[in-house]
Design a protein around this motif. Sequence first.
Motif, PDB file in Angstrom:
ATOM      1  N   VAL A  70       0.867  -1.168   0.000  1.00  0.00           N
ATOM      2  CA  VAL A  70       0.000   0.000   0.000  1.00  0.00           C
ATOM      3  C   VAL A  70       0.908   1.223   0.000  1.00  0.00           C
ATOM      4  CG1 VAL A  70      -1.820   1.265   1.181  1.00  0.00           C
ATOM      5  CG2 VAL A  70      -1.780  -1.243   1.298  1.00  0.00           C
ATOM      6  N   ASP A  71       1.005   1.876  -1.138  1.00  0.00           N
ATOM      7  CA  ASP A  71       1.892   3.030  -1.288  1.00  0.00           C
ATOM      8  C   ASP A  71       3.316   2.643  -0.883  1.00  0.00           C
ATOM      9  OD1 ASP A  71      -0.424   4.340  -2.086  1.00  0.00           O
ATOM     10  OD2 ASP A  71      -0.827   5.135  -0.092  1.00  0.00           O
ATOM     11  N   ASN A  72       3.875   3.267   0.140  1.00  0.00           N
ATOM     12  CA  ASN A  72       5.253   2.979   0.549  1.00  0.00           C
ATOM     13  C   ASN A  72       5.351   1.900   1.624  1.00  0.00           C
ATOM     14  OD1 ASN A  72       6.646   4.956  -1.112  1.00  0.00           O
ATOM     15  ND2 ASN A  72       5.635   6.494   0.171  1.00  0.00           N
ATOM     16  N   LEU A  73       4.234   1.282   1.950  1.00  0.00           N
ATOM     17  CA  LEU A  73       4.210   0.211   2.946  1.00  0.00           C
ATOM     18  C   LEU A  73       4.189  -1.140   2.239  1.00  0.00           C
ATOM     19  CD1 LEU A  73       3.792  -0.788   5.916  1.00  0.00           C
ATOM     20  CD2 LEU A  73       1.327  -0.638   5.469  1.00  0.00           C
ATOM     21  N   LEU A  74       5.134  -1.996   2.598  1.00  0.00           N
ATOM     22  CA  LEU A  74       5.180  -3.351   2.057  1.00  0.00           C
ATOM     23  C   LEU A  74       5.170  -4.334   3.216  1.00  0.00           C
ATOM     24  CD1 LEU A  74       5.546  -5.401  -0.273  1.00  0.00           C
ATOM     25  CD2 LEU A  74       8.019  -5.090  -0.012  1.00  0.00           C
ATOM     26  N   ILE A  75       4.234  -5.273   3.184  1.00  0.00           N
ATOM     27  CA  ILE A  75       4.115  -6.274   4.238  1.00  0.00           C
ATOM     28  C   ILE A  75       4.347  -7.653   3.650  1.00  0.00           C
ATOM     29  CG2 ILE A  75       2.604  -7.305   5.976  1.00  0.00           C
ATOM     30  CD1 ILE A  75       1.069  -4.697   6.099  1.00  0.00           C
ATOM     31  N   HIS A  76       5.288  -8.399   4.222  1.00  0.00           N
ATOM     32  CA  HIS A  76       5.470  -9.807   3.905  1.00  0.00           C
ATOM     33  C   HIS A  76       4.666 -10.585   4.955  1.00  0.00           C
ATOM     34  CE1 HIS A  76       9.399  -9.467   1.391  1.00  0.00           C
ATOM     35  NE2 HIS A  76       8.670  -8.378   1.277  1.00  0.00           N
ATOM     36  N   GLU A  77       3.494 -11.045   4.560  1.00  0.00           N
ATOM     37  CA  GLU A  77       2.572 -11.612   5.542  1.00  0.00           C
ATOM     38  C   GLU A  77       3.102 -12.892   6.180  1.00  0.00           C
ATOM     39  OE1 GLU A  77      -2.131 -12.896   6.004  1.00  0.00           O
ATOM     40  OE2 GLU A  77      -1.342 -12.285   4.044  1.00  0.00           O
ATOM     41  N   ASN A  78       3.629 -13.805   5.368  1.00  0.00           N
ATOM     42  CA  ASN A  78       4.027 -15.106   5.907  1.00  0.00           C
ATOM     43  C   ASN A  78       5.151 -15.026   6.918  1.00  0.00           C
ATOM     44  OD1 ASN A  78       2.076 -16.357   4.431  1.00  0.00           O
ATOM     45  ND2 ASN A  78       3.459 -17.634   3.211  1.00  0.00           N
ATOM     46  N   VAL A 123      -5.298  -3.251   8.488  1.00  0.00           N
ATOM     47  CA  VAL A 123      -5.712  -2.061   7.743  1.00  0.00           C
ATOM     48  C   VAL A 123      -5.189  -2.086   6.307  1.00  0.00           C
ATOM     49  CG1 VAL A 123      -5.990  -0.645   9.807  1.00  0.00           C
ATOM     50  CG2 VAL A 123      -3.764  -0.701   8.647  1.00  0.00           C
ATOM     51  N   ALA A 124      -4.032  -2.736   6.093  1.00  0.00           N
ATOM     52  CA  ALA A 124      -3.503  -2.827   4.727  1.00  0.00           C
ATOM     53  C   ALA A 124      -4.367  -3.746   3.864  1.00  0.00           C
ATOM     54  CB  ALA A 124      -2.063  -3.328   4.754  1.00  0.00           C
ATOM     55  N   LYS A 125      -4.965  -4.754   4.465  1.00  0.00           N
ATOM     56  CA  LYS A 125      -5.867  -5.646   3.723  1.00  0.00           C
ATOM     57  C   LYS A 125      -7.232  -5.006   3.491  1.00  0.00           C
ATOM     58  CE  LYS A 125      -4.133 -10.282   4.804  1.00  0.00           C
ATOM     59  NZ  LYS A 125      -4.454 -11.580   5.451  1.00  0.00           N
ATOM     60  N   ASN A 126      -7.487  -3.901   4.175  1.00  0.00           N
ATOM     61  CA  ASN A 126      -8.783  -3.223   4.067  1.00  0.00           C
ATOM     62  C   ASN A 126      -8.566  -1.723   3.867  1.00  0.00           C
ATOM     63  OD1 ASN A 126     -10.904  -5.462   5.039  1.00  0.00           O
ATOM     64  ND2 ASN A 126      -9.095  -5.597   6.340  1.00  0.00           N
ATOM     65  N   VAL A 127      -7.826  -1.400   2.806  1.00  0.00           N
ATOM     66  CA  VAL A 127      -7.460  -0.004   2.555  1.00  0.00           C
ATOM     67  C   VAL A 127      -8.706   0.874   2.444  1.00  0.00           C
ATOM     68  CG1 VAL A 127      -6.299   1.541   0.937  1.00  0.00           C
ATOM     69  CG2 VAL A 127      -5.350  -0.708   1.409  1.00  0.00           C
ATOM     70  N   SER A 179      -0.155   7.081   6.138  1.00  0.00           N
ATOM     71  CA  SER A 179      -1.520   7.628   6.061  1.00  0.00           C
ATOM     72  C   SER A 179      -2.493   6.803   6.893  1.00  0.00           C
ATOM     73  CB  SER A 179      -1.976   7.688   4.600  1.00  0.00           C
ATOM     74  OG  SER A 179      -1.168   8.566   3.858  1.00  0.00           O
ATOM     75  N   LEU A 180      -2.131   6.608   8.147  1.00  0.00           N
ATOM     76  CA  LEU A 180      -3.013   5.929   9.094  1.00  0.00           C
ATOM     77  C   LEU A 180      -3.814   7.020   9.788  1.00  0.00           C
ATOM     78  CD1 LEU A 180      -3.946   3.310  10.390  1.00  0.00           C
ATOM     79  CD2 LEU A 180      -1.976   3.412  11.925  1.00  0.00           C
ATOM     80  N   ARG A 225      -5.384   5.229   4.645  1.00  0.00           N
ATOM     81  CA  ARG A 225      -5.828   5.931   3.455  1.00  0.00           C
ATOM     82  C   ARG A 225      -4.863   5.710   2.298  1.00  0.00           C
ATOM     83  NH1 ARG A 225     -10.282   8.311   1.524  1.00  0.00           N
ATOM     84  NH2 ARG A 225     -10.598   9.620   3.355  1.00  0.00           N
ATOM     85  N   SER A 226      -5.393   5.489   1.111  1.00  0.00           N
ATOM     86  CA  SER A 226      -4.578   5.409  -0.095  1.00  0.00           C
ATOM     87  C   SER A 226      -5.420   5.881  -1.281  1.00  0.00           C
ATOM     88  CB  SER A 226      -4.097   3.984  -0.351  1.00  0.00           C
ATOM     89  OG  SER A 226      -3.405   3.896  -1.582  1.00  0.00           O
ATOM     90  N   GLU A 227      -4.782   6.637  -2.165  1.00  0.00           N
ATOM     91  CA  GLU A 227      -5.460   7.104  -3.376  1.00  0.00           C
ATOM     92  C   GLU A 227      -5.242   6.139  -4.542  1.00  0.00           C
ATOM     93  OE1 GLU A 227      -7.522   9.487  -3.217  1.00  0.00           O
ATOM     94  OE2 GLU A 227      -6.933  10.066  -1.176  1.00  0.00           O
ATOM     95  N   GLU A 228      -4.345   5.158  -4.342  1.00  0.00           N
ATOM     96  CA  GLU A 228      -4.098   4.193  -5.399  1.00  0.00           C
ATOM     97  C   GLU A 228      -5.224   3.162  -5.437  1.00  0.00           C
ATOM     98  OE1 GLU A 228      -0.325   2.365  -4.932  1.00  0.00           O
ATOM     99  OE2 GLU A 228       0.811   4.240  -5.081  1.00  0.00           O
ATOM    100  N   GLU A 229      -5.324   2.469  -6.586  1.00  0.00           N
ATOM    101  CA  GLU A 229      -6.312   1.407  -6.716  1.00  0.00           C
ATOM    102  C   GLU A 229      -5.740   0.137  -6.130  1.00  0.00           C
ATOM    103  OE1 GLU A 229      -7.745   0.849 -10.615  1.00  0.00           O
ATOM    104  OE2 GLU A 229      -8.421   2.921 -10.865  1.00  0.00           O
ATOM    105  N   HIS A 230      -6.557  -0.546  -5.322  1.00  0.00           N
ATOM    106  CA  HIS A 230      -6.139  -1.817  -4.728  1.00  0.00           C
ATOM    107  C   HIS A 230      -7.237  -2.850  -4.957  1.00  0.00           C
ATOM    108  CE1 HIS A 230      -2.677  -0.090  -2.587  1.00  0.00           C
ATOM    109  NE2 HIS A 230      -3.432   0.991  -2.489  1.00  0.00           N
ATOM    110  N   PRO A 231      -6.844  -4.112  -5.122  1.00  0.00           N
ATOM    111  CA  PRO A 231      -7.830  -5.147  -5.373  1.00  0.00           C
ATOM    112  C   PRO A 231      -8.725  -5.348  -4.171  1.00  0.00           C
ATOM    113  CG  PRO A 231      -5.642  -6.111  -5.034  1.00  0.00           C
ATOM    114  CD  PRO A 231      -5.460  -4.625  -5.131  1.00  0.00           C
TER     115      PRO A 231
END
Length: 230
Positions: free
Chosen positions: A136-144, A168-172, A212-213, A224-230
């Motif tokens: 999400v924008d500049n945030l990268l999460i390696h879930e596993n 919150v990253a899974k529910n932008v 942007s929390l 918050r993110s203005e980018e498109e996310h699935p």
Amino acid sequence: MTHHIGVVEDDSNIQNIVSAYLKKEGYEATIMESAEKAWELWETRRPDMWVLDIMLPGMDGYEFCKKIRQESDVPIIIISAKDDEVDKILGLELGGDDYLTKPFSPRELVARIKRLFKRAAPADGISQESHDRIKVDNLLIHENDRRIFWHGEEQVVTTKEFDLLLLVAKNVNRAFSREELLIKIWGEDYFGSDRAVDDLVKRIRKKLTDISLETVWGYGYRLRSEEEHP
């Protein structure tokens, strides 16, 4: 691997009971009656988790918890005869992952220890596939393998900080109420106030500057993110 647990408790009866239960469950337990001795252990052979009493001779448990949090996100379970909500909140705000009030069941302590180890441990067979990564924008999460990167730099986060960021990253752009976050991050049996959520968000914002929390006033938080996310 055998987990090593440091138990800081000055009551000999509780020492003996907790030690017996931990060893029965296959853990290695080091028992100490003061925070000063616990700090000596920390500098020589760091435990994988702390079970920490608050009322101790010399340095109290709050101060010890604060010192540990300045160096590590190792799980900490606070135990105390103090049952006031303010004491529980203070312990959690200083970085405790869980709080048990005396008298407590040794079985409940063991269950909470297992739960914390399970949540803190990386998944077996760490995958580098893209579906295990959330960006999400500049945030990268390696879930596993439970790793957080901010602007390409890996960050050290606690278990609850990771859990909140993952949620919150899974529910932008979705707003979560404080009550929702308490249940999802701390569990339905959590007994403290929603101030713990505010403190957790404050710690995340301090580590991930300009994330942007956002605060949803009178309600809760959203990423918050203005980018498109699935």
